[in-house]
Design a protein around this motif. Structure first.
Motif, mmCIF file in Angstrom:
data_model
loop_
_atom_site.group_PDB
_atom_site.id
_atom_site.type_symbol
_atom_site.label_atom_id
_atom_site.label_comp_id
_atom_site.label_asym_id
_atom_site.label_seq_id
_atom_site.Cartn_x
_atom_site.Cartn_y
_atom_site.Cartn_z
ATOM 1 N N ASN A 12 -12.934 10.283 6.474
ATOM 2 C CA ASN A 12 -13.258 11.696 6.313
ATOM 3 C C ASN A 12 -13.575 12.065 4.861
ATOM 4 N N ARG A 187 -15.139 9.801 21.985
ATOM 5 C CA ARG A 187 -15.928 10.656 21.100
ATOM 6 C C ARG A 187 -17.415 10.361 21.243
ATOM 7 N N SER A 273 -21.861 15.391 9.403
ATOM 8 C CA SER A 273 -20.450 15.327 9.790
ATOM 9 C C SER A 273 -20.271 14.346 10.938
ATOM 10 N N ASN A 274 -19.035 13.939 11.171
ATOM 11 C CA ASN A 274 -18.738 13.042 12.291
ATOM 12 C C ASN A 274 -19.145 13.678 13.616
ATOM 13 N N GLU A 275 -18.958 14.983 13.729
ATOM 14 C CA GLU A 275 -19.317 15.677 14.964
ATOM 15 C C GLU A 275 -20.830 15.692 15.151
ATOM 16 N N ASP A 276 -21.566 15.983 14.076
ATOM 17 C CA ASP A 276 -23.019 16.034 14.185
ATOM 18 C C ASP A 276 -23.620 14.651 14.402
ATOM 19 N N VAL A 278 -22.438 12.361 16.340
ATOM 20 C CA VAL A 278 -22.401 12.184 17.794
ATOM 21 C C VAL A 278 -23.515 12.992 18.451
ATOM 22 N N ARG A 279 -23.708 14.220 18.006
ATOM 23 C CA ARG A 279 -24.725 15.089 18.600
ATOM 24 C C ARG A 279 -26.131 14.509 18.432
ATOM 25 N N GLN A 282 -26.589 11.625 20.830
ATOM 26 C CA GLN A 282 -26.745 12.126 22.195
ATOM 27 C C GLN A 282 -28.135 12.709 22.434
ATOM 28 N N GLU A 303 -22.272 2.615 18.846
ATOM 29 C CA GLU A 303 -22.018 4.056 18.919
ATOM 30 C C GLU A 303 -23.142 4.760 19.677
ATOM 31 N N CYS A 307 -23.248 6.578 23.589
ATOM 32 C CA CYS A 307 -23.742 7.929 23.872
ATOM 33 C C CYS A 307 -24.875 7.916 24.884
#
Length: 399
Positions: A12, A187, A273-276, A278-279, A282, A303, A307
């Motif tokens: 992080n 995740r 970010s880690n969240e973005d 993934v987005r 996807q 990864e 997804c």
């Protein structure tokens, strides 16, 4: 089993493949029932990390590389004295180099995770062989050799890295164990509503979206991918490439995009970010891994597949080992722009095979999960402990 592991940075705070692996690995080992302690550095700054993670610095300060290495030595020594682990498990040669064999009790095995040839990676990034670069390379290589000579066993993520470890560092093959990495499958998973996600990201309806998540450094081959996009856009005009990541080459790559007239087709997102991350996986139609050399595993590959997004990549190292199991048609012929462009175009127009999103996800679940990796690593640790209990004396001769 009690495991004391030394890493590099915290994910992080300092993004990167080794730091992502270290975080997910310790979480998986803790979930398996092991007691874990992980030493990292975030320069003493506040980090959102589990209680078993300890920064080797007690207060915020920017120290030299040597000072950080000494801090790892001091904290590792303190942890060894406070409570002896069953296994000492280094993940980065430099930060474990001062943790000498006499600091680790003789009955405790040292099992090293080899994440890549640090000296060789630096040489590739220097892109030259002048006198100063040669000296820096040899110094780093000596640090690696110093760290590895005291290890009882090694864990690598691919056959490619096993070959490097045995060939370039003189480690006997029987001491090296291949345990592939894995994504966090909870995740990294397909989007519940992919079309809605694409709208939220501002993607044009009907656009063919390519995504690459890489550090912007020489060996990642991003310049070749950008050059390939000229031919891709000519053949498939609605294609847009989004590149996540930062690094020393960002300015150069933006200049290349401008020179190629690709401002509307290639976008540098910078660090996401880690969240973005993934987005973007996807939302993409294809992920691209254009690495030129020293791709030891390719966490980004699994990864993306987790997804549901197919991956096209260069036929080297860990990327090749992963993708050829899924389909050899996912591999470029080489890393040259023409080869990259040809395969992307054939994937987009349907003239070459591309697995479906469900098949990509199922491939990861069958082959690359932390449940499987943690079980395999636990077995290696148990073997190492049993060897010590039997009085095995280990000496490595790689210098």
């Amino acid at each position: 089993m009690d495991i004391l592991a030394t890493g590099m940075g915290w994910i992080n705070h300092t993004p990167g493949g080794l730091n992502r692996y270290f975080a997910d690995y310790l979480e998986a080992m803790a979930a398996t029932g092991h007691t874990v302690r992980g030493l990292v550095t975030a320069h003493g700054e506040d980090i959102a990390a589990p209680a078993y993670i300890r920064d080797v610095l007690d207060k915020p300060e920017r120290l030299s590389t040597l000072a950080r290495t000494r801090a790892f030595r001091a904290r590792a020594k303190a942890e060894l004295l406070r409570h002896q682990p069953d296994v000492f498990n280094p993940h980065f040669a430099l930060y474990s180099s001062m943790v000498t064999r006499d600091m680790v009790p003789a009955h405790i095995p040292i099992v090293t995770h080899f994440h890549g040839p640090w000296a060789q990676e630096s040489l590739v990034e220097d892109a030259g062989l002048d006198w100063g670069q040669k000296v820096r390379y040899q110094l780093k290589k000596n640090v690696e050799l110093l760290s590895y000579r005291r290890s009882d066993h090694f864990i690598v993520l691919s056959q490619y890295f096993r070959d490097i470890l045995t060939r370039d560092y003189g480690v006997p093959g029987e001491a090296v164990h291949i345990v592939p990495g894995a994504p966090d499958i909870e995740r990294f998973r397909p989007a519940d509503n992919r079309e809605e996600l694409r709208r939220a990201l501002g993607l044009k309806p009907g656009a063919k979206v390519l995504f690459a998540a890489r550090r912007l450094v020489n060996r990642m081959g991003i310049d070749n991918l950008i050059r390939a996009m000229a031919a891709v856009v000519h053949a498939e005009p609605d294609t847009v490439l989004y590149i996540a990541g930062d690094g020393a080459l960002r300015g150069h790559l933006q200049d290349l995009i401008d020179q190629q007239g690709l401002g509307g087709a290639v976008k540098l997102l910078g660090r996401v970010s880690n969240e973005d991350l993934v987005r973007w996986y996807q939302a993409a139609d294809l992920s691209i891994v254009p690495t030129v050399t020293l791709e030891g595993f390719g966490l980004v590959t699994v990864e993306s597949l987790a997804c549901g997004t197919p991956v096209l990549g260069t036929p080297y190292g860990g990327t090749k080992e992963i993708l050829e199991r899924l389909s050899p048609e996912l591999l470029f012929d080489d890393h040259k722009p023409a080869s990259i462009a040809a395969r992307i175009i054939s994937a987009l127009n349907g003239s070459s095979f591309v697995p479906g999103r469900r098949a990509c996800r199922e491939f990861v679940l069958a082959n690359y999960t932390w449940e499987k990796a943690a079980a395999a690593i636990s077995g290696i640790f148990e073997q190492a402990v049993q060897e010590k209990e039997k009085g095995a004396v280990y000496e490595r001769s790689v210098l």
